[in-house]
Design a protein around this motif. Sequence first.
Motif, PDB file in Angstrom:
ATOM      1  N   LYS A   1      24.984  -2.870  -5.677  1.00  6.11           N
ATOM      2  CA  LYS A   1      25.793  -2.895  -4.460  1.00  6.11           C
ATOM      3  C   LYS A   1      25.772  -4.290  -3.829  1.00  6.11           C
ATOM      4  O   LYS A   1      24.925  -5.122  -4.117  1.00  6.11           O
ATOM      5  N   ASN A   2      26.727  -4.515  -2.942  1.00  4.38           N
ATOM      6  CA  ASN A   2      26.775  -5.734  -2.144  1.00  4.38           C
ATOM      7  C   ASN A   2      25.494  -5.801  -1.311  1.00  4.38           C
ATOM      8  O   ASN A   2      24.981  -4.780  -0.858  1.00  4.38           O
ATOM      9  N   ALA A   3      24.967  -6.990  -1.095  1.00  6.69           N
ATOM     10  CA  ALA A   3      23.683  -7.149  -0.417  1.00  6.69           C
ATOM     11  C   ALA A   3      23.719  -6.613   1.017  1.00  6.69           C
ATOM     12  O   ALA A   3      22.786  -5.939   1.458  1.00  6.69           O
ATOM     13  N   GLU A   4      24.790  -6.896   1.742  1.00  6.05           N
ATOM     14  CA  GLU A   4      24.895  -6.412   3.127  1.00  6.05           C
ATOM     15  C   GLU A   4      24.993  -4.889   3.168  1.00  6.05           C
ATOM     16  O   GLU A   4      24.409  -4.231   4.029  1.00  6.05           O
ATOM     17  N   GLN A   5      25.722  -4.326   2.243  1.00  2.83           N
ATOM     18  CA  GLN A   5      25.864  -2.874   2.162  1.00  2.83           C
ATOM     19  C   GLN A   5      24.528  -2.225   1.803  1.00  2.83           C
ATOM     20  O   GLN A   5      24.155  -1.191   2.355  1.00  2.83           O
ATOM     21  N   ALA A   6      23.782  -2.855   0.906  1.00  2.00           N
ATOM     22  CA  ALA A   6      22.465  -2.345   0.517  1.00  2.00           C
ATOM     23  C   ALA A   6      21.500  -2.386   1.701  1.00  2.00           C
ATOM     24  O   ALA A   6      20.711  -1.457   1.903  1.00  2.00           O
ATOM     25  N   LEU A   7      21.549  -3.457   2.500  1.00  2.00           N
ATOM     26  CA  LEU A   7      20.699  -3.548   3.689  1.00  2.00           C
ATOM     27  C   LEU A   7      21.011  -2.417   4.674  1.00  2.00           C
ATOM     28  O   LEU A   7      20.106  -1.811   5.241  1.00  2.00           O
ATOM     29  N   THR A   8      22.291  -2.138   4.855  1.00  2.00           N
ATOM     30  CA  THR A   8      22.689  -1.059   5.765  1.00  2.00           C
ATOM     31  C   THR A   8      22.199   0.292   5.264  1.00  2.00           C
ATOM     32  O   THR A   8      21.702   1.111   6.046  1.00  2.00           O
ATOM     33  N   LEU A   9      22.324   0.525   3.966  1.00  2.00           N
ATOM     34  CA  LEU A   9      21.845   1.793   3.390  1.00  2.00           C
ATOM     35  C   LEU A   9      20.343   1.957   3.599  1.00  2.00           C
ATOM     36  O   LEU A   9      19.873   3.023   4.001  1.00  2.00           O
ATOM     37  N   LEU A  10      19.584   0.898   3.323  1.00  2.00           N
ATOM     38  CA  LEU A  10      18.128   0.967   3.459  1.00  2.00           C
ATOM     39  C   LEU A  10      17.693   1.132   4.909  1.00  2.00           C
ATOM     40  O   LEU A  10      16.697   1.798   5.196  1.00  2.00           O
ATOM     41  N   LYS A  11      18.443   0.523   5.817  1.00  4.43           N
ATOM     42  CA  LYS A  11      18.083   0.579   7.228  1.00  4.43           C
ATOM     43  C   LYS A  11      18.082   2.006   7.769  1.00  4.43           C
ATOM     44  O   LYS A  11      17.270   2.363   8.615  1.00  4.43           O
TER      45      LYS A  11
ATOM     46  N   ARG B   1       0.815  -1.217   0.000  1.00  3.38           N
ATOM     47  CA  ARG B   1       0.000   0.000   0.000  1.00  3.38           C
ATOM     48  C   ARG B   1       0.853   1.273   0.000  1.00  3.38           C
ATOM     49  O   ARG B   1       0.855   2.047   0.949  1.00  3.38           O
ATOM     50  N   ILE B   2       1.615   1.430  -1.063  1.00  6.17           N
ATOM     51  CA  ILE B   2       2.394   2.648  -1.287  1.00  6.17           C
ATOM     52  C   ILE B   2       2.521   2.794  -2.797  1.00  6.17           C
ATOM     53  O   ILE B   2       2.566   1.798  -3.520  1.00  6.17           O
ATOM     54  N   SER B   3       2.556   4.018  -3.272  1.00  9.50           N
ATOM     55  CA  SER B   3       2.581   4.222  -4.722  1.00  9.50           C
ATOM     56  C   SER B   3       3.946   3.829  -5.305  1.00  9.50           C
ATOM     57  O   SER B   3       4.975   3.952  -4.635  1.00  9.50           O
ATOM     58  N   PRO B   4       3.972   3.379  -6.542  1.00  8.57           N
ATOM     59  CA  PRO B   4       5.230   2.982  -7.170  1.00  8.57           C
ATOM     60  C   PRO B   4       6.226   4.134  -7.289  1.00  8.57           C
ATOM     61  O   PRO B   4       7.435   3.915  -7.195  1.00  8.57           O
ATOM     62  N   LEU B   5       5.729   5.332  -7.471  1.00  6.60           N
ATOM     63  CA  LEU B   5       6.619   6.496  -7.590  1.00  6.60           C
ATOM     64  C   LEU B   5       7.448   6.677  -6.316  1.00  6.60           C
ATOM     65  O   LEU B   5       8.651   6.936  -6.379  1.00  6.60           O
ATOM     66  N   LYS B   6       6.829   6.515  -5.173  1.00  2.05           N
ATOM     67  CA  LYS B   6       7.538   6.652  -3.894  1.00  2.05           C
ATOM     68  C   LYS B   6       8.486   5.485  -3.662  1.00  2.05           C
ATOM     69  O   LYS B   6       9.542   5.651  -3.055  1.00  2.05           O
ATOM     70  N   LEU B   7       8.115   4.305  -4.142  1.00  2.00           N
ATOM     71  CA  LEU B   7       8.970   3.129  -3.957  1.00  2.00           C
ATOM     72  C   LEU B   7      10.214   3.172  -4.833  1.00  2.00           C
ATOM     73  O   LEU B   7      11.218   2.549  -4.508  1.00  2.00           O
ATOM     74  N   ARG B   8      10.161   3.883  -5.935  1.00  5.55           N
ATOM     75  CA  ARG B   8      11.309   3.919  -6.853  1.00  5.55           C
ATOM     76  C   ARG B   8      12.433   4.843  -6.376  1.00  5.55           C
ATOM     77  O   ARG B   8      13.518   4.822  -6.951  1.00  5.55           O
ATOM     78  N   LEU B   9      12.195   5.635  -5.344  1.00  7.04           N
ATOM     79  CA  LEU B   9      13.215   6.572  -4.864  1.00  7.04           C
ATOM     80  C   LEU B   9      14.506   5.887  -4.395  1.00  7.04           C
ATOM     81  O   LEU B   9      15.590   6.279  -4.810  1.00  7.04           O
ATOM     82  N   PRO B  10      14.441   4.856  -3.516  1.00  9.94           N
ATOM     83  CA  PRO B  10      15.699   4.272  -3.037  1.00  9.94           C
ATOM     84  C   PRO B  10      16.338   3.237  -3.964  1.00  9.94           C
ATOM     85  O   PRO B  10      17.407   2.726  -3.650  1.00  9.94           O
ATOM     86  N   ILE B  11      15.742   2.953  -5.110  1.00 10.20           N
ATOM     87  CA  ILE B  11      16.268   1.890  -5.980  1.00 10.20           C
ATOM     88  C   ILE B  11      17.675   2.190  -6.486  1.00 10.20           C
ATOM     89  O   ILE B  11      18.552   1.333  -6.450  1.00 10.20           O
ATOM     90  N   SER B  12      17.916   3.404  -6.945  1.00 10.33           N
ATOM     91  CA  SER B  12      19.215   3.729  -7.539  1.00 10.33           C
ATOM     92  C   SER B  12      20.353   3.653  -6.516  1.00 10.33           C
ATOM     93  O   SER B  12      21.507   3.448  -6.885  1.00 10.33           O
ATOM     94  N   GLU B  13      20.027   3.791  -5.240  1.00 12.54           N
ATOM     95  CA  GLU B  13      21.045   3.730  -4.196  1.00 12.54           C
ATOM     96  C   GLU B  13      21.550   2.315  -3.953  1.00 12.54           C
ATOM     97  O   GLU B  13      22.701   2.130  -3.566  1.00 12.54           O
ATOM     98  N   ILE B  14      20.689   1.307  -4.161  1.00 10.46           N
ATOM     99  CA  ILE B  14      21.085  -0.056  -3.802  1.00 10.46           C
ATOM    100  C   ILE B  14      21.422  -0.942  -4.996  1.00 10.46           C
ATOM    101  O   ILE B  14      22.060  -1.969  -4.830  1.00 10.46           O
ATOM    102  N   LYS B  15      21.014  -0.550  -6.188  1.00  7.25           N
ATOM    103  CA  LYS B  15      21.245  -1.401  -7.361  1.00  7.25           C
ATOM    104  C   LYS B  15      22.742  -1.521  -7.645  1.00  7.25           C
ATOM    105  O   LYS B  15      23.458  -0.528  -7.707  1.00  7.25           O
TER     106      LYS B  15
END
Length: 111
Positions: free
Chosen positions: A27-37, A11-25
């Motif tokens: 990247k190493n999985a553990e590093q991406a988890l830390t960034l998102l956290k 229940r969130i719009s796709p436009l808002k969900l696409r914001l953090p994508i470029s930051e984690i694509k």
Amino acid sequence: MEVKATTRYTRISPLKLRLPISEIKGKNAEQALTLLKFMPLKAAGIMYKTLQSAIANAEHNNEMDVDKLVVKNVIVDHGPSMKRFRPRARGRAARILKRTSHITVVVEETI
């Protein structure tokens, strides 16, 4: 080998969900988890859970090494929209669309 995890009907719009994508694509999985956290976005929390699921799928189902996993791709698609109405002046009604999203996170093991 690629492993993916999906989250549907979020229940969130796709436009808002696409914001953090470029930051984690890419990247190493553990590093991406830390960034998102530590991102102050609702979308980052939802993406965090989906990425955790993809890592768990890779580790448990395919016996991959978690330290070698890389976020290969993140896809956010439109889900169905819930239609609601808000009363307006002079007896009219305004339509409100409550949008939903489908998220797919793909991780792969580097050599």
